[in-house]
Design a protein around this motif. Structure first.
Motif, short mmCIF file in Angstrom:
data_model
loop_
_atom_site.label_atom_id
_atom_site.label_comp_id
_atom_site.label_asym_id
_atom_site.label_seq_id
_atom_site.Cartn_x
_atom_site.Cartn_y
_atom_site.Cartn_z
N ILE A 1 21.36 21.83 -31.19
CA ILE A 1 19.91 21.32 -32.25
C ILE A 1 19.01 20.67 -30.76
O ILE A 1 19.47 19.80 -30.32
N ASP A 2 17.90 21.33 -30.49
CA ASP A 2 16.71 20.69 -29.80
C ASP A 2 15.62 20.24 -30.61
O ASP A 2 15.21 20.98 -31.36
N ILE A 3 15.18 19.15 -30.41
CA ILE A 3 14.04 18.60 -30.87
C ILE A 3 13.06 18.06 -29.87
O ILE A 3 13.28 17.34 -28.89
N ILE A 4 11.94 18.63 -30.15
CA ILE A 4 10.66 18.29 -29.23
C ILE A 4 9.84 17.50 -30.14
O ILE A 4 9.28 17.96 -30.90
N GLY A 5 9.54 16.28 -29.55
CA GLY A 5 8.65 15.72 -30.34
C GLY A 5 7.24 15.12 -29.38
O GLY A 5 6.80 16.28 -28.77
N GLN A 6 6.76 14.08 -29.39
CA GLN A 6 5.64 13.77 -28.31
C GLN A 6 5.77 12.16 -28.02
O GLN A 6 6.28 11.49 -28.63
N ALA A 7 5.87 12.34 -26.39
CA ALA A 7 5.78 11.01 -25.90
C ALA A 7 4.59 10.20 -26.07
O ALA A 7 3.47 10.80 -26.33
N GLY A 8 4.78 8.78 -25.99
CA GLY A 8 3.61 8.11 -25.85
C GLY A 8 4.08 6.61 -25.48
O GLY A 8 5.51 6.43 -25.42
N HIS A 9 3.25 5.68 -25.51
CA HIS A 9 3.84 4.23 -25.29
C HIS A 9 4.34 3.56 -26.49
O HIS A 9 3.91 3.55 -27.54
N SER A 10 5.42 2.94 -26.31
CA SER A 10 6.47 2.43 -27.20
C SER A 10 5.60 1.24 -28.07
O SER A 10 6.01 1.00 -28.87
N SER A 11 4.71 0.70 -27.43
CA SER A 11 3.90 -0.29 -28.17
C SER A 11 3.23 0.00 -29.53
O SER A 11 2.97 -0.46 -30.30
N ASP A 12 3.00 1.55 -29.46
CA ASP A 12 2.34 2.06 -30.59
C ASP A 12 2.88 3.15 -31.15
O ASP A 12 2.74 4.46 -30.55
N PRO A 13 3.74 3.14 -32.13
CA PRO A 13 4.42 4.17 -32.57
C PRO A 13 3.73 5.34 -32.98
O PRO A 13 4.04 6.78 -33.09
N SER A 14 2.39 5.06 -33.41
CA SER A 14 1.42 6.32 -33.83
C SER A 14 1.20 7.01 -32.71
O SER A 14 0.43 8.22 -33.00
N LEU A 15 1.20 6.86 -31.23
CA LEU A 15 0.98 7.50 -30.48
C LEU A 15 1.77 8.86 -30.15
O LEU A 15 1.47 9.50 -29.20
N GLY A 16 2.95 8.85 -30.62
CA GLY A 16 3.89 10.09 -30.50
C GLY A 16 4.56 10.37 -31.86
O GLY A 16 4.42 9.78 -32.82
N ALA B 1 9.02 19.78 -40.75
CA ALA B 1 7.82 19.44 -41.38
C ALA B 1 7.64 18.24 -41.66
O ALA B 1 6.33 17.66 -41.51
N GLU B 2 8.59 17.43 -42.26
CA GLU B 2 8.27 16.03 -42.66
C GLU B 2 8.25 15.03 -41.59
O GLU B 2 7.28 14.21 -41.54
N LEU B 3 8.62 15.21 -40.56
CA LEU B 3 8.80 14.45 -39.03
C LEU B 3 7.79 14.79 -38.16
O LEU B 3 7.52 14.13 -37.33
N GLN B 4 7.07 16.00 -38.37
CA GLN B 4 6.07 16.53 -37.32
C GLN B 4 6.53 16.76 -36.13
O GLN B 4 5.95 16.27 -35.01
N VAL B 5 7.81 17.41 -36.04
CA VAL B 5 8.61 17.65 -34.71
C VAL B 5 8.85 18.89 -34.90
O VAL B 5 9.02 19.56 -35.83
N GLN B 6 9.12 19.62 -33.35
CA GLN B 6 9.72 20.95 -33.41
C GLN B 6 11.25 20.96 -33.33
O GLN B 6 11.68 20.04 -32.44
N ILE B 7 12.03 21.57 -34.15
CA ILE B 7 13.30 21.67 -34.22
C ILE B 7 14.00 22.96 -33.96
O ILE B 7 13.56 23.97 -34.81
N ASP B 8 14.52 23.48 -32.74
CA ASP B 8 15.16 24.48 -32.41
C ASP B 8 16.67 24.47 -32.73
O ASP B 8 17.50 23.69 -31.99
#
Length: 385
Positions: A185-200, A285-292
């Motif tokens: 299982i590969d999960i592709i999310g979105q990187a961002g600065h850890s100080s603000d979880p909404s960035l990724g 769909a719930e977590l807004q990530v791509q799951i392969d």
């Protein structure tokens, strides 16, 4: 050229490396072993067909037939071995060493050593004795992709009715085993600065949810499926390795999990995969990530040969043991797909396989020869029409 002795054959097969491995740098051809076996079986009057494996250069099966007609007996084994760590062996893994009433070497137990025993069992019969065919199968890549067994399913062995695979079972017949699926299982999310979880979108956190779902599925399967013939009587799922992220202060953009499933007989591997895909689709769909989700290889289904099959009853008589079950997978299900009653029965012990100083105890040779001759005589010589 005279046929080599049992020990000479054993030594020659060990001296022909044939490692199969999912890592290309360790993978080797098995053609050296195939040609040795073909030469020896030709000497005994077998008609030998070497079957190249499409898509696997340097890999082949051997289909050797003595006699003709429907029915008969298949004696089968794989020609490859797992990789080894020569520095952890007491001697060269590719040279036969005799000590302590044992023959040591890579493949001695699992399972090149089965082929010289077949030849020894056959060599004193005449070709004219065979009223039904004896077929010797020597396959490629059992320890990795099972590409050899898959290729056989498309071949013309449908007339054979009984098959014995000489995997290490300690001279005890095995009629059931679990299957094996290896998945990723590969999960592709979105990187961002850890100080603000909404960035990724954190792939590691998504994988936490995926693992929780997988364990819930496993618990459901284990509640539904149970077979007391197995030492581990439920299906298992092992979370084998996980990789993800690159720095503590970055939202993790990628995470990968590899795991295996060992289903019991009666469980449909494709249904298990369908259940997993359904759960993963909802989580993506719930977590807004791509799951392969992809299998690492097609998998091996469970094996289940009926307890009252003629082959099972005969092997129980020849060995003195009731047919049992094991957790490891073999090529048996593929031979069952060809319409054969299939049993796993060999002289080695699984505890000696896949580790340094693999060996076959010499006290196992004569009992295995007696079993092989009993099978040959029943299914090839003294045929009950």
């Amino acid at each position: 050229m005279p046929l080599p002795s049992l020990k000479q054959q054993f030594a020659a097969l060990l001296a022909s490396p044939s490692i199969s491995c999912t890592q290309p740098e360790l993978d080797q051809s098995n053609l050296g072993v195939i040609h040795l076996l073909a030469d020896w079986l030709n000497e005994l009057g077998f008609a030998c067909q070497i079957q190249p494996i499409d898509g696997y250069p340097g890999k082949a099966n051997l289909i050797a037939t003595l006699g003709s007609g429907p029915g008969g007996l298949v004696l089968a084994g794989h020609t490859d071995t797992v990789p080894c760590n020569p520095d952890r062996w007491q001697s060269d893994p590719f040279s036969l060493r005799e000590a302590d009433n044992r023959w040591y070497g890579l493949g001695s137990c699992d399972m090149k050593g089965f082929f010289p025993l077949i030849i020894e069992a056959v060599r004193h019969y005449r070709a004219s004795d065979f009223r039904r065919p004896l077929i010797v199968l020597a396959t490629a890549d059992e320890e990795s992709s099972m590409s050899g067994a898959r290729a056989l399913v498309a071949d013309s062995l449908h007339a054979a009715r009984h098959a014995v695979i000489g995997e290490p079972t300690g001279l005890k017949p095995i009629r059931l085993h679990k299957g094996i699926l290896m998945e990723r299982i590969d999960i592709i999310g979105q990187a961002g600065h850890s100080s603000d979880p909404s960035l990724g979108h954190n792939a590691l956190e998504a994988m936490h949810a995926v693992i929780s779902d997988l364990l819930t599925l496993r618990a459901g399967w284990q509640k539904q499926w149970h077979n007391p013939l197995f030492s581990v009587p439920v299906p298992t799922m092992n979370l084998g390795c996980i990789h993800g992220g690159d720095n503590p202060n970055r939202i993790c953009a990628r995470c990968a999990l590899e795991f295996d499933i060992r289903p019991l007989p009666g469980m449909d591997p494709e249904q298990l995969r369908s259940d997993i895909r359904s759960h993963l689709s909802q989580l993506a769909a719930e977590l807004q990530v791509q799951i392969d989700y992809q299998p690492l290889f097609p998998g091996v289904p469970p094996m289940d040969t009926a307890a009252d099959a003629e082959l099972v009853r005969l092997c129980e008589q020849l060995t003195g043991y009731s047919a049992g079950a094991v957790a490891f997978a073999t090529e048996g299900p593929f031979l069952n797909q060809l319409g054969m009653q299939t049993l796993i029965l060999g002289p080695g012990d699984i505890a000696q396989a896949h580790q340094p100083d693999e060996y076959l105890g010499l006290e196992r040779i004569d009992p295995m020869l007696a079993i092989l001759r009993g099978l040959i005589e029943r299914f090839c010589l003294r045929v009950a029409d």
